[in-house]
Each structure stands twice: as C-alpha cells, then as structure tokens.
Design a protein around this motif. Structure first.
Motif, mmCIF file in Angstrom:
data_model
loop_
_atom_site.group_PDB
_atom_site.id
_atom_site.type_symbol
_atom_site.label_atom_id
_atom_site.label_comp_id
_atom_site.label_asym_id
_atom_site.label_seq_id
_atom_site.Cartn_x
_atom_site.Cartn_y
_atom_site.Cartn_z
ATOM 1 N N ILE A 1 -7.729 -0.587 14.980
ATOM 2 C CA ILE A 1 -8.944 -1.407 15.110
ATOM 3 C C ILE A 1 -8.580 -2.896 15.115
ATOM 4 O O ILE A 1 -9.056 -3.675 15.947
ATOM 5 C CB ILE A 1 -9.942 -1.082 13.969
ATOM 6 C CG1 ILE A 1 -10.482 0.347 14.134
ATOM 7 C CG2 ILE A 1 -11.094 -2.083 13.920
ATOM 8 C CD1 ILE A 1 -11.266 0.880 12.953
ATOM 9 N N MET B 1 -6.855 1.741 10.908
ATOM 10 C CA MET B 1 -7.207 0.349 10.577
ATOM 11 C C MET B 1 -6.391 -0.615 11.437
ATOM 12 O O MET B 1 -6.895 -1.625 11.922
ATOM 13 C CB MET B 1 -6.931 0.057 9.100
ATOM 14 C CG MET B 1 -7.733 0.904 8.139
ATOM 15 S SD MET B 1 -9.479 0.630 8.282
ATOM 16 C CE MET B 1 -9.604 -0.985 7.597
ATOM 17 N N GLY C 1 -3.948 5.594 -3.029
ATOM 18 C CA GLY C 1 -2.890 4.599 -3.215
ATOM 19 C C GLY C 1 -3.293 3.476 -4.146
ATOM 20 O O GLY C 1 -2.749 3.292 -5.218
ATOM 21 N N GLY C 2 -4.295 2.742 -3.757
ATOM 22 C CA GLY C 2 -4.730 1.611 -4.571
ATOM 23 C C GLY C 2 -3.959 0.365 -4.230
ATOM 24 O O GLY C 2 -2.982 0.389 -3.494
ATOM 25 N N LEU C 3 -4.442 -0.732 -4.791
ATOM 26 C CA LEU C 3 -3.897 -2.026 -4.417
ATOM 27 C C LEU C 3 -3.649 -2.874 -5.647
ATOM 28 O O LEU C 3 -4.564 -3.271 -6.337
ATOM 29 C CB LEU C 3 -4.917 -2.713 -3.499
ATOM 30 C CG LEU C 3 -4.500 -3.980 -2.810
ATOM 31 C CD1 LEU C 3 -3.467 -3.685 -1.751
ATOM 32 C CD2 LEU C 3 -5.705 -4.627 -2.190
ATOM 33 N N LEU D 1 0.838 -1.208 0.000
ATOM 34 C CA LEU D 1 0.000 0.000 0.000
ATOM 35 C C LEU D 1 0.872 1.257 0.000
ATOM 36 O O LEU D 1 0.637 2.194 -0.765
ATOM 37 C CB LEU D 1 -0.914 0.011 1.232
ATOM 38 C CG LEU D 1 -2.123 -0.903 1.184
ATOM 39 C CD1 LEU D 1 -2.826 -0.925 2.532
ATOM 40 C CD2 LEU D 1 -3.113 -0.455 0.119
ATOM 41 N N MET E 1 -7.256 5.736 0.859
ATOM 42 C CA MET E 1 -7.140 4.457 0.147
ATOM 43 C C MET E 1 -7.316 4.695 -1.362
ATOM 44 O O MET E 1 -6.710 4.033 -2.182
ATOM 45 C CB MET E 1 -8.194 3.471 0.639
ATOM 46 C CG MET E 1 -7.944 2.970 2.034
ATOM 47 S SD MET E 1 -6.448 2.013 2.137
ATOM 48 C CE MET E 1 -6.395 1.628 3.851
ATOM 49 N N SER E 2 -8.150 5.666 -1.708
ATOM 50 C CA SER E 2 -8.371 5.976 -3.127
ATOM 51 C C SER E 2 -7.091 6.491 -3.763
ATOM 52 O O SER E 2 -6.843 6.297 -4.945
ATOM 53 C CB SER E 2 -9.454 7.043 -3.265
ATOM 54 O OG SER E 2 -10.618 6.599 -2.662
ATOM 55 N N SER F 1 -13.795 7.670 9.161
ATOM 56 C CA SER F 1 -14.160 6.869 7.983
ATOM 57 C C SER F 1 -13.912 7.612 6.668
ATOM 58 O O SER F 1 -13.462 7.026 5.684
ATOM 59 C CB SER F 1 -15.608 6.408 8.073
ATOM 60 O OG SER F 1 -16.457 7.514 8.103
ATOM 61 N N LEU G 1 -15.569 1.656 17.326
ATOM 62 C CA LEU G 1 -16.653 2.191 16.500
ATOM 63 C C LEU G 1 -16.563 3.720 16.433
ATOM 64 O O LEU G 1 -16.694 4.320 15.358
ATOM 65 C CB LEU G 1 -17.998 1.762 17.090
ATOM 66 C CG LEU G 1 -19.159 1.634 16.133
ATOM 67 C CD1 LEU G 1 -18.843 0.665 15.026
ATOM 68 C CD2 LEU G 1 -20.415 1.184 16.874
ATOM 69 N N TYR H 1 -13.746 4.660 14.192
ATOM 70 C CA TYR H 1 -14.054 4.426 12.777
ATOM 71 C C TYR H 1 -15.001 5.497 12.231
ATOM 72 O O TYR H 1 -14.774 6.041 11.149
ATOM 73 C CB TYR H 1 -14.654 3.030 12.587
ATOM 74 C CG TYR H 1 -15.186 2.833 11.192
ATOM 75 C CD1 TYR H 1 -14.327 2.851 10.099
ATOM 76 C CD2 TYR H 1 -16.543 2.681 10.958
ATOM 77 C CE1 TYR H 1 -14.812 2.703 8.810
ATOM 78 C CE2 TYR H 1 -17.029 2.532 9.676
ATOM 79 C CZ TYR H 1 -16.158 2.545 8.609
ATOM 80 O OH TYR H 1 -16.639 2.421 7.341
ATOM 81 N N ILE I 1 -10.185 7.576 5.873
ATOM 82 C CA ILE I 1 -9.783 6.227 5.467
ATOM 83 C C ILE I 1 -10.137 5.994 3.996
ATOM 84 O O ILE I 1 -9.300 5.577 3.197
ATOM 85 C CB ILE I 1 -10.458 5.155 6.370
ATOM 86 C CG1 ILE I 1 -9.912 5.257 7.790
ATOM 87 C CG2 ILE I 1 -10.215 3.755 5.817
ATOM 88 C CD1 ILE I 1 -10.661 4.431 8.818
ATOM 89 N N MET I 2 -11.378 6.322 3.626
ATOM 90 C CA MET I 2 -11.817 6.090 2.243
ATOM 91 C C MET I 2 -10.999 6.927 1.257
ATOM 92 O O MET I 2 -10.556 6.440 0.228
ATOM 93 C CB MET I 2 -13.308 6.450 2.096
ATOM 94 C CG MET I 2 -14.268 5.484 2.735
ATOM 95 S SD MET I 2 -14.119 3.782 2.199
ATOM 96 C CE MET I 2 -14.569 3.921 0.485
#
Lengths: 285, 321
Positions: A215, A212, A281-283, A167, A278-279, A271, A264, A267, A274-275
């Motif tokens: 959690i 993440m 970097g990508g996987l 990541l 992640m957009s 949230s 919770l 998160y 986090i979203m």
C-alpha cells in the motif's frame, strides 16, 4: 447479558463515538464523492458538484477512457504507469520485507558480538533525521547511473535496520526456540531451521508487512518524484493528470478511483490478518 | 577419538553458525555503511565546499553554514528557502504530539472498549493510511476551491462566504484558504489533523489487545470509569508503544513535505525543512548550502528527539506484563 454503563462511561463513549464518526464520515464522503464523480459528465459535475445521482454510462466510458489514455509527461499512459507501479511495488516489497526479516531474525535469536550494536543502530536510524543526505544520495545514484532505474530504487529500499527490523526482531523474539533446538539435535543446520521452521511461523507478519508495504509503495509519490521521473507510477501520474484536467474533475476522479480501488481492495481483504499479526509482535524501541 | 571428533564437529558447527550470522548480516551492514554512514559523512564533508558552474569543487569553510543560518533566521530568502521552513516544521511537533497522537490513542481505546460501531471505525479510521496522500491532498484542495469547493460552498450557504464578489468574501480569505499567505499554513495544519489518525492506530490497537484483561475487570468492580481506566491503566501499560510512536512522529517532522508540495505546489509560506531540502536537491544537487542545512537539521533534530526520548522515559516506568 447486556452490560450497563455508568453516566460517566456513557458520556465518554458518546463523545468518542461522535468524534470518530466525524472523521469516518469525512473519509467515506471523500471516497463516495470520488466514485460518483467518476460516473458523471464533466458538464454535469461543473454545474452541481455534489449531485450524486445524475450518472451516465456514456460519462463513465468517457471519464475512464480519458484517464487511461492521457500520457503523463507526454510519454506514459495509465497502462504503462500501472506496469511501472507493479514493477516498483513488487520489487520493493520483496526486498524491503525480506532483508529486515533476516536481520531481525538473526538479532532476535542468536548471540554474537555485534548484536547490541545492531539493535542500537536500528534505533539510531529512527532517531537521527537524515533528510539532509538526500542531496548526496541523489548525486550518488546519478554517478552510478542508477537514477531513473528500477534497480536504483530497489537498492535504496534494501536496508535491513529500519522500522520493519524492529517489528521482525520483536516478532521472532516472541517465538519459542524449542522447535529449532529439536531440529538442531536432529542435525539440521541454521539455514534449514531458518527456512523450514522459523519463517513459516512468521507468515502472518510477512503477509501484513507485505500488504502494508504494498500500500505504501503503491501510494508513494516521493520516491518516483525524486528517483523515477522517466517511469511514472500511478501515484506520481495522478498529480500530472490533476494538473492537466483541473477543470474536468470527473477524469481525475476516474484515475483516483482506479488507484484507490487497488489498495482498498487489498486492505479490506487482509485487514484481519494485518491486525492479528501486529498483535503478535508489538512495538518497542 | 570420540571426544576429538565431537570437538572437531563442535568447532565446525560454531564456524558454520558464524558464517550464517555474518553472511546474512553482511548485506544489511554494507547497505547501512554506504547509504547511511557514507551518505551522511559525504553530506557533512561536502558542506564545506561549493561547486563552480564548470563542476570544480572549492573549499569555502563555514560559508555554507553561515548561509544556511541566514536562511533559517530570515536574513536571506529565496523562494521556499526561507525562515518559515523551520517555524512550520517545528509547529508540527506539538500538533503531532498533543493532537494527533492523543486522538489516535483515544480512538484505539474506544475501539478496544467496543464503542458502538467499533468494527466499522477500525476499518474506516485506517483509511488515510490506505488512500494515497496525493489523493487526500488533491481532494482537500478541491474541497477548498473558491468556486466549487464543498467547504466554501457551505460557508456561502450559511452566509459566511460573502456575496461572491471580490469585495465581500466573508470569512473566506482573499485568494482562498490555500492561496492566502496568512491562512495557508494553518489550513495545512487542519489537513494534518484530518489525515493524522493514521497507521499508528493499528500499533496502539495491537498494544491494547495484549493488555491483561483482569486489571480492567478489577478496576470496573472497584467502580473506576472507562476514562479513569484509560488514564490510570491503559496509558501506563502501552507507554513503550506511545514512546516509540511519538519518537517516530517527532523524527518525521524534519522530513515532512508532501502536503506542502501537493496542496500549494510548494508555496513559500508553506515551506518546511523537508520541502526545502528535497526540492532543493532535485533542482540543484550541487547546491551545498542544502548539505549544510541537512547537517544542522541532523544535529538539531537528534538533540530534540533524544531529549524528548529521555523525557518520555522519565514520565513513567515501563510496566512488565
């Protein structure tokens, strides 16, 4: 202007909506049942497990006091388990995010002899199932007197070539190198560029992977089960509390509500970050 | 003079860069060598030995492997060390690939296409990743409880749960769904589907967020339905992410154990490879049959995963965008 969907689209969307709603309601029901269950007396719960309205302050006090005073393994009550969880989570999160971040950055941005080999290794660690080495690792930790120590679990989590590495590598590869080049011309060294220019740009992915990882560690049962028996964490203690109060579920629910509330809240608060990160970097393997 | 200085400075910069690169990579490489290479070589080497009660190590050749195969093929059983472990673990592969993965991708697509309540689903469907697996397992267990579980109460309410006597249990198996040896594993599979829409939703959502919007707009103008767009545009565009996630799912199968441990307290019939090895290691870290099992799993598992990776690469070519 409101969009018009074709009949086929409407059916597709309705089916998706219905199935997603079934899953969503089941998760929410679980949380609500747990929460309201922790507000009810043991006798009321045994008579009617699904009556959500007969809550009492006396029952709340009793349930949470019992959950917080019960000693897991006869020696560790909830406040100490919370402390154990915090030590385990904070140490592991810092180490398990920082180490792959550094290795991911170097592999993404520099050309050197081992570059290809390291990327290959990261993929190999994902591909080869090494569950079998747990016996050897357990014995190794025992020999080094690291079993049942926080240093031991920190050491285990300090690898640099796992999933997080991929990541970070993808994230840093997508960041333009121009700022770094300008800094090099101005006389900055690699370390300075790394700390002052590249890392600040990676703050969102640091935060999201940190959350993440937080959690994951807070909920982790496996590591404390194997390597930290003498320092039970909240997740580990829940199983013990359930075994002890199997017939008095409101006490168990109180412990569960506390454990879930922490992650919770975290998160829900993060949230969006986090979203979005992640957009960026990508996987890709 | 000037060029000599530059060269001296140039070499120095190069050397410093090398120190920076290898200095910072030294720890991850050392960690990998000790905890990955070292532990795996150690596991392999130890699989040819057995420990006596006094701690002495004796060479036993292939005996541990023979014993491991006897367990895997049902010729010998001891508690959770039984042939169900391999069968159960392998049954998780089709479940992960053909139920959990497609559901997660379709849900991510529905959220991407903004179905009603998409913002709500984006948060709630991620909940199994936020809630502890211990809690999910314990609550699921309670839901199936024979006397007060919501599921069993529902079955009784609609007349399928029998009359409550031992003679008539309706469709509820004797001992309950998790207590009956015929239903325990299928019940665990249902649990796995329920909790299977997990953190991967985030990776698919982010992969979809990067897809070029123009292609979908053109497809819509051409009259392609959203399902058609999903199959013909979305899936090929996010194929690398699907490949990576599916590889991690297949790899995870070999270490999968928590639901078996927490839902059944390690029932023999719900054994998995991961449970067998982890509990075995905890109970007796000098049982070298477990090392042999570990080596077999590593070789067999790698072969399965690599073949699967090869197949996924053959299905469609990566699309650059």
């Amino acid at each position: 202007m409101k969009r018009k969907f074709s009949v086929a689209d409407r059916i597709f969307r309705a089916v998706c909506f219905a199935v997603m709603m079934i899953f969503a309601i089941s998760y929410i029901f679980l949380l609500v049942w747990m929460l309201f269950g922790s507000f009810r007396s043991v006798s009321a719960f045994s008579q009617e497990p699904f009556n959500f309205f007969d809550i009492s302050f006396k029952a709340i006090a009793k349930n949470y006091t019992t959950a917080f005073s019960y000693k897991v393994g006869g020696h560790t009550a909830m406040p100490q388990m919370v402390l154990n969880s915090i030590i385990y989570v904070v140490g592991t999160v810092i180490i398990s995010v920082t180490v792959p971040a550094i290795s991911g950055y170097i592999v993404a941005k520099y050309k050197f002899a081992l570059k290809g080999a390291i990327t290959g290794l990261a993929v190999v660690t994902l591909v080869v199932p090494t569950i079998g080495s747990v016996t050897m690792t357990y014995r190794f930790m025992e020999t080094l007197h690291l079993l049942n120590t926080f240093w031991g679990v920190f050491l285990l989590s300090a690898g640099g070539f796992g999933f997080s590495f991929l990541l970070f590598r993808n994230f840093f590869a997508a960041i333009p190198w121009e700022y770094a080049e300008a800094a090099f011309i101005d006389g900055a060294g690699d370390l300075k560029v790394f700390v002052k220019i590249m890392f600040p740009q990676a703050t969102p992915i640091f935060v999201s992977l940190g959350i993440m990882s937080f959690i994951g560690c807070w909920n982790d049962y496996y590591t404390p089960y194997l390597y930290l028996n003498d320092f039970p964490t909240v997740a580990y203690g829940l199983k013990d509390i359930h075994e002890r109060y199997n017939a008095s579920m409101p006490y168990v629910f109180a412990a569960m509500v506390f454990s879930t509330g922490v992650v919770l809240g975290l998160y829900v608060a993060f949230s969006k970050v986090i979203m979005e990160s992640m957009s960026a970097g990508g996987l890709k393997g | 003079m000037h060029s000599k200085d530059t060269r001296a400075r140039g070499i120095s910069v190069k050397a410093k860069r090398r120190i920076f690169i290898y200095g910072f990579l030294a720890w991850p490489i050392l960690h990998f060598l000790v905890f990955w290479v070292g532990m795996n070589i150690g596991t392999f080497a130890d699989s040819f030995f057995a420990y006596t009660n006094s701690g002495l190590r004796n060479f036993v050749g292939w005996e541990n492997y023979a014993e491991a195969f006897r367990i895997l093929f049902g010729l010998k059983e001891a508690g959770i060390m039984n042939h169900y472990a391999l069968l159960n673990s392998l049954s998780l592969i089709p479940l992960s690939l053909f139920i959990n993965l497609p559901l997660t991708v379709i849900f991510a697509y529905a959220i991407y296409k903004k179905v009603a309540g998409h913002a709500f689903f984006r948060i709630t469907l991620f909940l199994p990743s936020v809630i502890s697996s211990v809690i999910l397992c314990l609550v699921f267990r309670m839901a199936l409880d024979n006397s007060s579980g919501i599921f069993t109460m529902f079955l009784k309410l609609i007349g399928l749960g029998g009359d409550g006597s031992q003679a008539d249990t309706g469709i509820i198996p004797v001992g309950g769904y998790l207590g009956n040896e015929n239903t325990v594993w299928p019940t665990i599979l249902v649990f796995s589907v329920w909790t299977g829409i997990n953190g991967n939703l985030i990776y698919f959502s982010s992969a979809m967020a990067r897809m070029p919007q123009g292609i979908f707009e053109s497809a819509e103008i051409d009259g392609a339905s959203q399902l058609k767009q999903f199959v013909s545009i979305c899936v090929p565009l996010i194929w690398p992410t699907i490949t990576t996630i599916s590889i991690t799912l297949v790899a995870a199968v070999f270490g999968w154990m928590m639901p078996s441990l927490l839902l059944t307290d390690g029932s023999d019939r719900a054994s998995t490879i991961g449970l067998m090895i982890t509990v075995g290691a905890k109970n007796d870290s000098k049982n070298t049959v477990i090392n042999a099992l570990g080596v077999i799993v590593a070789v067999f598992g790698s072969a399965v995963i690599l073949s699967f990776r090869y197949l996924m690469g053959k299905i469609t070519e990566e699309v650059e965008y």
